[in-house]
Design an enzyme around this catalytic site. Sequence first.
Site, short mmCIF file in Angstrom:
data_model
loop_
_atom_site.label_atom_id
_atom_site.label_comp_id
_atom_site.label_asym_id
_atom_site.label_seq_id
_atom_site.Cartn_x
_atom_site.Cartn_y
_atom_site.Cartn_z
N ASP A 204 46.58 44.17 55.02
CA ASP A 204 46.29 43.33 56.18
C ASP A 204 45.35 42.19 55.78
O ASP A 204 45.39 41.74 54.62
CB ASP A 204 45.68 44.18 57.30
CG ASP A 204 46.11 43.71 58.68
OD1 ASP A 204 45.62 42.67 59.12
OD2 ASP A 204 46.95 44.37 59.30
N HIS B 106 42.17 40.80 62.41
CA HIS B 106 43.34 41.67 62.54
C HIS B 106 43.22 42.94 61.70
O HIS B 106 43.47 44.05 62.17
CB HIS B 106 44.58 40.87 62.13
CG HIS B 106 45.89 41.51 62.43
ND1 HIS B 106 46.51 42.39 61.57
CD2 HIS B 106 46.73 41.37 63.49
CE1 HIS B 106 47.67 42.77 62.09
NE2 HIS B 106 47.83 42.16 63.25
N SER C 249 51.64 45.24 65.96
CA SER C 249 50.54 45.43 64.99
C SER C 249 49.59 46.53 65.44
O SER C 249 49.03 47.25 64.61
CB SER C 249 49.73 44.14 64.84
OG SER C 249 50.33 43.25 63.95
#
Length: 820
Positions: free
Chosen positions: A175, A242, A602
């Site tokens: 990520d 994220h 996600s």
Amino acid sequence: MRMKNIFVFMSSGTFLLLLIIISFHGPTKAADDHQNAGRGSRRDRLYIVYMGSAAASSTTSDDDISSLRDDHAQLLSSVVTRKPNAVVHTYKHGFSGFAARLTDEEARSIASKPGVVSVFLDPILKLHTTHSWDFLKYQTALKIDSNLNSNNYDAADGVSLVTADGSDTIIGILDTGIWPESESFNDQDMGPIPSRWKGTCMKSDDFSSSNCNRKLIGARFYSTPESDGTIEIDSPRDTVGHGSHVAGTAAGTPVSDASYYGVAAGTAIGGSPGSRIAMYKVCSEGGCRGSDILAAFDDAIADGVDVLSLSLGSASGFQPELSNDPIAIGAFHAVEQGITVVCSAGNDGPDPGTVVNAAPWILTVGATTIDRDFESDVVLGGGTVVKGRAINFSKLEKSPVYPLIYALSARKADGNEHSARYCEEDSMEAEKIKGKIVLCDSGDYWRSSQIDAVTSLGGVGVIFQVENPGVVASTYGEFPATVLSFKDGQEILSYINSTRNPVTTVQPTVTVTKYKPAPTVVYFSARGPASGTRNILKASKLASPLRFLISQESTHFPNVACLQPDIAAPGVNILAPWIGNDSSVALEGKDPPLYNVLSGTSMSCPHVSGIAATVKAQNPAWSPSAIRSAIITTASQTDNLGAPISTDKNSTATPYDYGAGEVTTTGPLQPGLVYETGTVDYLNYLCYYGYNVSQIKTISKTAPKEFACPKDSNADYISNINYPSIAISNFNGKASKNVTRTVTNVAGDGEIIFTATVDAPSGLTVKVIPDKLHFSKNNQKLNYQVVFSPTTSSPKEDMFGSVTWTNAKYKVRSPFVVDV
């Protein structure tokens, strides 16, 4: 000019990455380069060279092993000799190959060399969070039975969360990096790091080895220098948010009183809070390079992770061929090494055929809602309350004292009607807007520009009316804005038109728990079936895949072995850790939030990754396919009203929407039976896809020496891959079709009997042979057949159902779809 990257794989896995090149915000310059690729280029671009398995199988001769190593070494040496700084990555742990800057002619030449499986341009993939960061909400909750001898923590909605111990389990996450200072990554009360861990904590200017601990045990980053000398990724530290959010959702330590400025308050916790985290930073603000993704897979295999979680991938319109897909390639080799790979399905729903990351060795996850909502209501003069959905921290009076106007009524004399209704810039009269709350028509996105237009004219608030308000709460900071349906908007418009001086107010957000119905499948969650299936089934065998791909329309690999997505999990308005210096999401005068609310597949992916880690911790000898089977066959298909799970448009969800259903947390720990998808299943899948035996043995180190592709490699065989779901394609209503499955008894009860029940739609007869399975011992394997027979000569639409094996204690459900 920017040089493009090209990857070369040399050993295990049979896939090339499609030349996608999509960033967070759409196509990049790399996509333009792709359009011109077929005409040839004399400038260097980054290619991936894939050469198959890094280690030969136990049945491979010493001469073959030596030959494979020589092929790789000689090819790599030839590139380095010609271009000393050309090689960006070498892959040597889980598979063989390298990424290097080459001209198109050089790439073509390399593709013809011995031992090369494929050569393809380095793609840029994207994170699977929805398109706008204004999709913010709260934390999800996962149910767990009280008999698992674990502590329970109250989530914001009052449902207990998974906390089963998984301290020896390591979740690797590819990520945007991690914010190590977050309390979700503290290692209090955790034991020593497992001795089998071989990873590292890479250092940088803003990240030291002391940032790792017994929770965050590894942190790597992958820097691919650009032609101008710049480096996009130079630290494991998360600068996007994220990666930290995903890591906390998968394995965050319990943190009480977490919230987004009071919204969604509760205990933030990961699905497997006892598991360790290893972060592999492969993404930046510009996207995720395929060459870096492959390097991370290669390292993770050597490091010793148990589960890999990837909340990223291609867009559905740019799906790569199997042989060009870095995620499919890396996942293939990871699964060969016993690592469970979990990926997000993508956010290009609700159209059919949009699911990505659908290779049969990947556990693919769609997104659903939870039973909590964020209300920001509209109060009209006279006290009528109209429910809206949003996250805002409005400071307006709670009583309706602000003048209300429909944007169309403020249209300029020479203005466009559509522009005025949609509150577009320079479409409304300032004197009619100033000091008022404005009702604006709106679509799904670009509401910030509408707010800017209203505020520039002195407006004090906005009510958005949209065709489908959906279930995701957008965040507007301190600005008084909310979203509601056109139906409710008409009630407001009627009030405006019937009142001389209409007034209103927009109230700040309140958190509503026990919201019903939940779960529902959210609109953005990508849907099945995997595209290309029908075309692929028209041919009895494909031609051998191209070994070199520079210019080719994006196509979709066949996926007739299984339903996709496999499973659904919470992915709407999820509260989880955030980077600690993000002033862009901070309220005025307040410190940046330590937790944030996001939506997307996600967010659903790490929920399943955490559950997979918990299952692995309790069953360390289980294969990735056994873990996947346990998760799929114990899914739920009902919501909190006791009705079938629906979509957020109120239609009944099908396996194309959510696979087997909503993930559960206790079921996978005690599945009763599992479907183990063996190496030969995957190899036969590659046979059907068009690879020959020589290519397959180069790709897979576990290919048996005597392996040969089936002589009759047709569509029916793919349905016989031992997957926990069943997919039948090209069912014409004229002939029956049979599939075979093998189940393994993991009930631990010794002698046990399971009985089959079938849920079949009209127009289809489904028979299970035998309809009883009598196991005499644990780990025993038994086979059964399922016969699908038409009861009508011309079925009009795809048919869905299930085969379920039950006894007094267990329920093992396999969904099926019959494609007509």
